[in-house]
Design a protein around this motif. Sequence first.
Motif, PDB file in Angstrom:
ATOM      1  N   MET A   1     143.581  24.486  30.092  1.00 48.97           N
ATOM      2  CA  MET A   1     143.429  25.905  29.860  1.00 48.97           C
ATOM      3  C   MET A   1     142.937  26.135  28.435  1.00 48.97           C
ATOM      4  N   LEU A   2     141.960  26.993  28.309  1.00 50.59           N
ATOM      5  CA  LEU A   2     141.363  27.307  27.019  1.00 50.59           C
ATOM      6  C   LEU A   2     142.284  28.225  26.227  1.00 50.59           C
ATOM      7  N   GLU A   3     142.547  27.840  25.020  1.00 48.75           N
ATOM      8  CA  GLU A   3     143.357  28.675  24.134  1.00 48.75           C
ATOM      9  C   GLU A   3     142.615  28.824  22.829  1.00 48.75           C
ATOM     10  N   PRO A   4     142.284  29.940  22.352  1.00 46.84           N
ATOM     11  CA  PRO A   4     142.573  31.270  22.888  1.00 46.84           C
ATOM     12  C   PRO A   4     141.731  31.586  24.120  1.00 46.84           C
ATOM     13  N   SER A   5     142.209  32.507  24.931  1.00 47.35           N
ATOM     14  CA  SER A   5     141.523  32.823  26.186  1.00 47.35           C
ATOM     15  C   SER A   5     140.227  33.589  25.921  1.00 47.35           C
ATOM     16  N   ILE A   6     139.329  33.520  26.867  1.00 52.18           N
ATOM     17  CA  ILE A   6     138.039  34.199  26.746  1.00 52.18           C
ATOM     18  C   ILE A   6     138.241  35.713  26.655  1.00 52.18           C
ATOM     19  N   ASP A   7     139.239  36.232  27.348  1.00 53.80           N
ATOM     20  CA  ASP A   7     139.515  37.671  27.289  1.00 53.80           C
ATOM     21  C   ASP A   7     139.946  38.084  25.885  1.00 53.80           C
ATOM     22  N   ASP A   8     140.798  37.282  25.268  1.00 55.16           N
ATOM     23  CA  ASP A   8     141.228  37.572  23.898  1.00 55.16           C
ATOM     24  C   ASP A   8     140.060  37.464  22.924  1.00 55.16           C
ATOM     25  N   LEU A   9     139.228  36.450  23.110  1.00 53.97           N
ATOM     26  CA  LEU A   9     138.075  36.256  22.233  1.00 53.97           C
ATOM     27  C   LEU A   9     137.089  37.412  22.342  1.00 53.97           C
ATOM     28  N   GLN A  10     136.949  37.964  23.541  1.00 58.34           N
ATOM     29  CA  GLN A  10     135.999  39.058  23.729  1.00 58.34           C
ATOM     30  C   GLN A  10     136.491  40.372  23.137  1.00 58.34           C
ATOM     31  N   THR A  11     137.735  40.442  22.708  1.00 58.46           N
ATOM     32  CA  THR A  11     138.175  41.619  21.957  1.00 58.46           C
ATOM     33  C   THR A  11     137.617  41.569  20.540  1.00 58.46           C
ATOM     34  N   LYS A  12     137.259  40.372  20.080  1.00 60.63           N
ATOM     35  CA  LYS A  12     136.692  40.180  18.742  1.00 60.63           C
ATOM     36  C   LYS A  12     135.167  40.237  18.770  1.00 60.63           C
ATOM     37  N   LYS A  14     132.130  40.892  21.608  1.00 61.17           N
ATOM     38  CA  LYS A  14     131.934  41.388  22.982  1.00 61.17           C
ATOM     39  C   LYS A  14     131.056  40.482  23.848  1.00 61.17           C
ATOM     40  N   SER A  15     129.994  39.962  23.286  1.00 60.60           N
ATOM     41  CA  SER A  15     129.027  39.186  24.049  1.00 60.60           C
ATOM     42  C   SER A  15     129.464  37.728  24.179  1.00 60.60           C
ATOM     43  N   LYS A  16     129.519  37.234  25.415  1.00 62.22           N
ATOM     44  CA  LYS A  16     129.858  35.822  25.628  1.00 62.22           C
ATOM     45  C   LYS A  16     128.809  34.907  25.011  1.00 62.22           C
ATOM     46  N   TYR A  17     127.551  35.310  25.095  1.00 65.63           N
ATOM     47  CA  TYR A  17     126.468  34.510  24.516  1.00 65.63           C
ATOM     48  C   TYR A  17     126.652  34.386  23.004  1.00 65.63           C
ATOM     49  N   THR A  18     126.910  35.498  22.352  1.00 66.31           N
ATOM     50  CA  THR A  18     127.115  35.490  20.902  1.00 66.31           C
ATOM     51  C   THR A  18     128.344  34.668  20.540  1.00 66.31           C
ATOM     52  N   LEU A  19     129.382  34.824  21.304  1.00 69.33           N
ATOM     53  CA  LEU A  19     130.621  34.075  21.077  1.00 69.33           C
ATOM     54  C   LEU A  19     130.379  32.568  21.138  1.00 69.33           C
ATOM     55  N   VAL A  20     129.686  32.114  22.154  1.00 66.08           N
ATOM     56  CA  VAL A  20     129.387  30.695  22.318  1.00 66.08           C
ATOM     57  C   VAL A  20     128.482  30.198  21.192  1.00 66.08           C
ATOM     58  N   ALA A  57     141.265  34.628  14.413  1.00 63.49           N
ATOM     59  CA  ALA A  57     141.932  34.979  13.154  1.00 63.49           C
ATOM     60  C   ALA A  57     141.071  35.898  12.284  1.00 63.49           C
ATOM     61  N   ASP A  58     139.960  36.383  12.834  1.00 59.53           N
ATOM     62  CA  ASP A  58     139.024  37.262  12.106  1.00 59.53           C
ATOM     63  C   ASP A  58     138.432  36.602  10.872  1.00 59.53           C
ATOM     64  N   LYS A  59     138.251  35.294  10.924  1.00 59.02           N
ATOM     65  CA  LYS A  59     137.622  34.567   9.817  1.00 59.02           C
ATOM     66  C   LYS A  59     136.117  34.432  10.016  1.00 59.02           C
ATOM     67  N   LEU A  60     135.654  34.589  11.262  1.00 55.17           N
ATOM     68  CA  LEU A  60     134.224  34.571  11.574  1.00 55.17           C
ATOM     69  C   LEU A  60     133.861  35.910  12.184  1.00 55.17           C
ATOM     70  N   HIS A  61     132.722  36.444  11.750  1.00 53.23           N
ATOM     71  CA  HIS A  61     132.283  37.757  12.225  1.00 53.23           C
ATOM     72  C   HIS A  61     130.806  37.685  12.610  1.00 53.23           C
ATOM     73  N   VAL A  62     130.386  38.665  13.390  1.00 50.66           N
ATOM     74  CA  VAL A  62     128.988  38.822  13.742  1.00 50.66           C
ATOM     75  C   VAL A  62     128.349  39.684  12.670  1.00 50.66           C
ATOM     76  N   LYS A  63     127.248  39.198  12.122  1.00 49.39           N
ATOM     77  CA  LYS A  63     126.526  39.956  11.118  1.00 49.39           C
ATOM     78  C   LYS A  63     125.546  40.880  11.825  1.00 49.39           C
TER      79      LYS A  63
END
Length: 67
Positions: A1-12, A14-20, A57-63
């Motif tokens: 199981m992926l931790e943190p979950s994809i749902d939690d990550l998408q609160t930070k 939104k885009s799965k592509y950008t997240l990956v 942890a909000d250490k990486l952000h989308v510019k």
Amino acid sequence: MLEPSIDDLQTKIKSKYTLVTIAAKRARQIREEDKKVLVDDPKSNKYVGLALEEIMADKLHVKNDSN
């Protein structure tokens, strides 16, 4: 199981592509450049997991390049 979950990550990020994309680039930085991990007491032993923990942890952000 992926931790943190994809749902939690998408609160930070939104885009799965950008997240990956961000997680992969950061994981590569940590591995190739021996970058210090930005979170205290990481749970993951793998580079992508470390990058995902940094996102949660909000250490990486989308510019945003809005004009």
